[in-house]
Design an enzyme around this catalytic site. Sequence first.
Site, short mmCIF file in Angstrom:
data_model
loop_
_atom_site.label_atom_id
_atom_site.label_comp_id
_atom_site.label_asym_id
_atom_site.label_seq_id
_atom_site.Cartn_x
_atom_site.Cartn_y
_atom_site.Cartn_z
N HIS A 75 -0.76 -10.15 -4.48
CA HIS A 75 0.06 -9.73 -5.62
C HIS A 75 0.27 -10.92 -6.53
O HIS A 75 0.23 -12.07 -6.08
CB HIS A 75 1.41 -9.17 -5.14
N HIS B 127 -6.30 -2.95 -1.09
CA HIS B 127 -5.66 -3.89 -0.16
C HIS B 127 -6.57 -5.07 0.19
O HIS B 127 -7.66 -4.88 0.70
CB HIS B 127 -5.27 -3.18 1.13
N CYS C 68 0.85 -1.20 0.00
CA CYS C 68 0.00 0.00 0.00
C CYS C 68 0.88 1.25 0.00
O CYS C 68 0.59 2.21 -0.72
CB CYS C 68 -0.93 0.02 1.21
N THR D 96 4.56 -13.99 1.92
CA THR D 96 5.27 -13.20 2.93
C THR D 96 4.74 -11.77 3.04
O THR D 96 4.95 -11.13 4.06
CB THR D 96 6.78 -13.12 2.62
P1 AMP Z 1 5.19 -13.53 -1.51
O1 AMP Z 1 6.30 -14.27 -0.82
O2 AMP Z 1 4.43 -14.32 -2.52
O3 AMP Z 1 4.30 -12.82 -0.50
O4 AMP Z 1 5.92 -12.42 -2.37
C1 AMP Z 1 6.44 -11.26 -1.83
C2 AMP Z 1 7.51 -10.82 -2.79
O5 AMP Z 1 7.79 -9.45 -2.50
C3 AMP Z 1 8.83 -11.57 -2.65
O6 AMP Z 1 9.14 -12.20 -3.89
C4 AMP Z 1 9.83 -10.49 -2.28
O7 AMP Z 1 11.08 -10.69 -2.89
C5 AMP Z 1 9.13 -9.25 -2.77
N1 AMP Z 1 9.52 -8.03 -2.08
C6 AMP Z 1 9.60 -7.83 -0.74
N2 AMP Z 1 9.98 -6.57 -0.48
C7 AMP Z 1 10.13 -5.95 -1.67
C8 AMP Z 1 10.53 -4.64 -2.08
N3 AMP Z 1 10.85 -3.70 -1.20
N4 AMP Z 1 10.57 -4.37 -3.41
C9 AMP Z 1 10.27 -5.32 -4.33
N5 AMP Z 1 9.89 -6.57 -4.01
C10 AMP Z 1 9.83 -6.88 -2.71
ZN ZN Z 2 -1.76 -3.30 1.34
#
Ligand code: AMP
Ligand code: ZN
Length: 112
Positions: A98, A44, A7, A93
């Site tokens: 997304h 969100h 967000c 995570t």
């Molecule tokens: P998920 O594990 O499916 O929730 O995907 C979260 C994704 O966000 C992971 O692949 C991370 O590498 C990515 N991620 C986390 N922080 C950032 C950030 N600051 N910029 C870009 N990607 C991010």
């Molecule tokens: Zn959000």
Amino acid sequence: MEDCLFCKFIKEHNSKVYEDNLFYIIKDINPQAPLHYLAIPKNHFKYLSQMQSEDIENLGKIFAKISEIAENILQLTGGYRLVINQGDNAGQTVPHLHIHILGGKEMGWTPA
Ligand code: AMP
Ligand code: ZN
């Protein structure tokens, strides 16, 4: 949501690859393929099961737009993979839904 990273990125991220009124696309900070993007709805919610009717409609439009820009903007020639991690077993995570967009090479098919 104030404390949600994705967000916050709606306003703060300064290198979006694509953006419209429904969603934006950024490069994943920890790429799992030569090309690894995240398509992030601006509204969100964490799980597909939490979608309201507007979110359902918007997700369809988001998928359509991804397919429209895959080759020219995202450079995904030769195909790509879309992944939505839902919950702990899938390794979600970031608690803001997304879509991972992966490509840039021929991929295997074994969720590790
Ligand atoms: P998920 O594990 O499916 O929730 O995907 C979260 C994704 O966000 C992971 O692949 C991370 O590498 C990515 N991620 C986390 N922080 C950032 C950030 N600051 N910029 C870009 N990607 C991010
Ligand atoms: Zn959000």
